[in-house]
Design an enzyme around this catalytic site. Sequence first.
Site, PDB file in Angstrom:
ATOM      1  CG  ASP A 104      63.764  62.184  30.644  1.00  0.00           C
ATOM      2  OD1 ASP A 104      64.749  62.701  30.079  1.00  0.00           O
ATOM      3  OD2 ASP A 104      62.773  61.762  30.024  1.00  0.00           O
ATOM      4  CB  SER A 105      69.650  62.676  31.117  1.00  0.00           C
ATOM      5  OG  SER A 105      69.675  63.932  31.775  1.00  0.00           O
ATOM      6  CE  LYS A 132      64.097  68.718  28.257  1.00  0.00           C
ATOM      7  NZ  LYS A 132      63.752  67.396  27.704  1.00  0.00           N
ATOM      8  CD  GLU A 152      61.664  63.229  25.207  1.00  0.00           C
ATOM      9  OE1 GLU A 152      61.264  62.264  24.499  1.00  0.00           O
ATOM     10  OE2 GLU A 152      62.646  63.141  25.955  1.00  0.00           O
ATOM     11  CD  GLU A 204      68.609  64.754  22.698  1.00  0.00           C
ATOM     12  OE1 GLU A 204      67.684  65.183  23.422  1.00  0.00           O
ATOM     13  OE2 GLU A 204      69.374  63.826  23.027  1.00  0.00           O
TER      14      GLU A 204
HETATM   15  O1  KIV Z   1      67.074  64.718  30.024  1.00  0.00           O
HETATM   16  C1  KIV Z   1      67.921  65.449  29.486  1.00  0.00           C
HETATM   17  O2  KIV Z   1      69.065  65.582  29.931  1.00  0.00           O
HETATM   18  C2  KIV Z   1      67.515  66.156  28.276  1.00  0.00           C
HETATM   19  C3  KIV Z   1      68.576  66.881  27.511  1.00  0.00           C
HETATM   20  C4  KIV Z   1      69.362  65.913  26.710  1.00  0.00           C
HETATM   21  C5  KIV Z   1      68.020  67.964  26.659  1.00  0.00           C
HETATM   22  O3  KIV Z   1      66.369  66.128  27.920  1.00  0.00           O
END
Ligand code: KIV
Length: 279
Positions: free
Chosen positions: A45-46, A114, A116, A183
């Site tokens: 989600d980055s 993924k 969190e 992280e």
């Molecule tokens: O969204 C992302 O790029 C991430 C990484 C920083 C692990 O969750």
Amino acid sequence: MSRISIHKLRELKARGQRFAMVTAYDYPSARLVEQAGIPVILVGDSLGSVILGYESTVPVTMDDIVYHTRAVVRGTERAIIVADMPFMSYQANADDAVRNAGRLLQEGGATAVKLEGGSHIAPLVHRMVESGIPVMGHLGLTPQSVNQFGGHKVQGKTPAAAARLINDARALEAAGAFAVVLETIPAPLARMVSERLSVPTIGIGAGPHCDAQVQVFHDMLGIYDDRRPLRHAKRYAVLGETIREAMRAYIQEVESGAFPTMEHAFEMDESTMAELAHA
Ligand code: KIV
């Protein structure tokens, strides 16, 4: 060609073989990353900040992740594709969370999702895994909670916070997570977690003792010069400047008439030209 199995990652850990994961968000970046031999790609989600220009990951939607995951899947054949569950796609209730995770596999074509969080989401992780959805966990400085942390601060620094993180990692493993991202936590804590889990830990800002590492594509390739890479990002190239230089050369050649030459153009038959002379 079939994709690498998620079970392979546990085997790699058992053999002491580290692996690299990187984010990708579209067809060209996914192709390049896979051609280089990366076994696990994260549609993170980055993308909110590096692709869509938002200040944080919070505005990213399910539709955004599905759209970008599909492009990454089209650009790859072998890599495990992990799609991030965006903010509020799994926090409100478990039924929606499982349906949203299912969308990332069914519509997006991802191999796994993924999300969190620690012990509090372990029952949800268990339910997803039981439904046939492979899950990667994510602990430490989890970006969706950055407002709650009061900024980008190293997590797990006190004995209580470190013990909580170890318990969270164990709870995710027990719930069936096949790997856990760590992280921005102290390296010795990441080492302890890595030693206590049988599934791989994937570090970003968590030091050298994790079983794998993950980096954000745009940070490691130096695409932006105003997005200051955090300490944990290493620049392996400065592509932003390479692209700007190429654009400046193009502008200069167009303005001066140096591009295009006939090398980049197409001739016409003499006879056609002769006919056109009277048109
Ligand atoms: O969204 C992302 O790029 C991430 C990484 C920083 C692990 O969750």
